[in-house]
Design an enzyme around this catalytic site. Sequence first.
Site, PDB file in Angstrom:
ATOM      1  N   GLU A   7       0.881  -1.168   0.000  1.00 40.92           N
ATOM      2  CA  GLU A   7       0.000   0.000   0.000  1.00 40.92           C
ATOM      3  C   GLU A   7       0.914   1.211   0.000  1.00 40.92           C
ATOM      4  O   GLU A   7       1.599   1.487   0.983  1.00 40.92           O
ATOM      5  CB  GLU A   7      -0.908  -0.037   1.230  1.00 40.92           C
ATOM      6  CG  GLU A   7      -2.169   0.811   1.071  1.00 40.92           C
ATOM      7  CD  GLU A   7      -1.900   2.295   1.234  1.00 40.92           C
ATOM      8  OE1 GLU A   7      -1.873   3.000   0.196  1.00 40.92           O
ATOM      9  OE2 GLU A   7      -1.703   2.741   2.364  1.00 40.92           O
ATOM     10  N   CYS A  51      -1.643   9.218   2.770  1.00 38.97           N
ATOM     11  CA  CYS A  51      -1.493   8.772   1.384  1.00 38.97           C
ATOM     12  C   CYS A  51      -2.675   9.182   0.510  1.00 38.97           C
ATOM     13  O   CYS A  51      -2.527   9.342  -0.701  1.00 38.97           O
ATOM     14  CB  CYS A  51      -1.294   7.257   1.333  1.00 38.97           C
ATOM     15  SG  CYS A  51      -2.631   6.304   2.110  1.00 38.97           S
TER      16      CYS A  51
END
Length: 487
Positions: free
Chosen positions: A253, A287
Site C-alpha cells: 500500500e 497517502c
Amino acid sequence: MTLIDPTVFDTKIYLDGAWVQGAGEPIDVVEPATGETLGRLGGASPEDVSRATQTALVAQREWAALPHTERAAVLHRAADLWDRHAEEIGAWNTREVGAIGPMAAFAVRVAAAECREAGALPSHPLGEILATEKPRLSMAQRVPVGVVGVISPFNVPIILGLRAIAPALALGNAVLLKPDPRTAVTGGVTMVRIFEEAGLPAGLLQLLPGGADVGEALVTEPDVSVIAFTGSTAAGRSVGELAGRHLKRAHLELGGNSAFVVLDDADVDRAVNLATWGAFLHQGQICMTIGRHLVHESLYEEYVEKLSAKADSMVVGDPSADQVHLGPVIDEGQRDRIVDLVERSVEMGADLRAGGTHDGLFVRPTVLASPPLDAPAYCDEVFGPVASVVPFANDDEAVKLAGAGQYGLSLGVVTSQAMRGLALAERIPSGIVHINDQTVDDEANSPFGGVGASGTGSRHGGAAANIEAFTETRWVTMRAEPGEYPL
C-alpha cells in the site's frame, strides 16, 4: 492503569513475550513539535529478526490450533482496551506523531473497529466444497500463511500497522512488526501492550524497531511467508522486488496524489469545505490526501480564492499545547522536501496564493494556482499541506487530468448530479472513489488499496481482502476407501 510506561521499554525491543535488549542501536523517541525526547526504544538487528521468526513459528502453530472462539476473544478484548485507553494513546499519538486531537482520536476509534472486525474472522467460512469427477469430498481450504512481516509508516502508525496485525492474528498467524523508528511507540509499543493485556500468547506479536536492514531481513527471512508493507512508492518498489526474488507475497500500500474533481454544477462553498479537510488534515501526511484539485473553469477563480482564504485562516502549532488545525510535520527531512517542491513549482510558474512558509517543522497550508502540469508539487506526492489547483473545460478533460500520472489511490468528485459523478469516476483508474466527498477516509470493514504506483490493490479491510491477504488456499480431497489406479 498506565498502558505505556517508558521505563518498561527503555532501550528494549519485544521478543517472545518479554522486553529485552536488542542488538541494534537504541532509538530516541522525539516529539516533533518541541524536539523533546520522550523516551528511548531498543533497536533490532537482522539477527533479532531470525531469532523472532523461529519462536514465532512455534507459537503460531499452537495459536492456529486453538478453537476459533479463543482467537476471537483476544481480538474483542483488544478492541475494548483501545477504547479504555483512548485518552492515553491519543496523547502519545499527538506528541510523538504530531497529530491534532481529533486525528489522534480517529486513529484510536479505527483501531478498536479493526479489532472488532478482525474478531469476526476466526468464525468466517474458510473454504468451499468443490465439484469433483471422482467419488470423494473435494475442498478448497483457507489456512494461515504462518508468520507475517508488517512494515508500517510514521504518518498514521496505529491504523496502518493494526489493519494488518489484527486480521493476520485473527486468522491464525504470528506477526513480526517493524514500525517506522520515528513513531515506534505509537506504532509499536502500543500494539504490543494492547495485545499483551488482551491475553495474546507470547511469541505471536514481536516488535522489531529498526532501519532498512531490519526491513530487508524481514523480507528475505525464509520463514516469513507474507510481507504487508505500507509506505512510499519508492520503498515499496524495493520491497516488492526483493520479495519477488524470494518468491513470497508482498502486499504493498503505497503513495498517492489523489485527484479531487469539482464539476461545473458543484456548490463551491461545500467543495472548498471538503477540499480543506482532504488537503490539509494531518499536515497532508496521508497517502489519500488531495494533491490535485481539478476545478471547472467556470468555478475556478472562486474556488481558488475561497480555498486560499481558508488556508490563511488556519492555525498551525503544537497540538499538545493548543487547539490548532495543523501540527508539525514529522522531521526536518520531510519539511525540506515539502519546501523544495513548492519553491521549484513556483519557479516553474505556479501562482502561490496562500502559505509557502514555515517556522521550524510547522508548515503553513499552501495553495498553488495553475501550476504547470509537470510542476513537482502537482505531479509528485508532496506528503505535506499543499494544494495544487488546475482548471478544466469539460468532463473529458477532467477525466484526462485525473487519470494522468502514476498514482491511483483515492478519487473525489463533487457534483449536484451523483450519477454523473459516478459515471465520470468509472473512467478514472482508482482503488477508492468517493462521490460528493473528499478523498481521505478509512473504515475497517471496507476494502482499501490502490492501483498503479499506489500499490497492489485492496489487500486490507473487509473479510474478503483480509482472508485473501493472510491465508493460503489448499486443495484437500478425501475418499472413504483408497483409490485404485491402472499402473
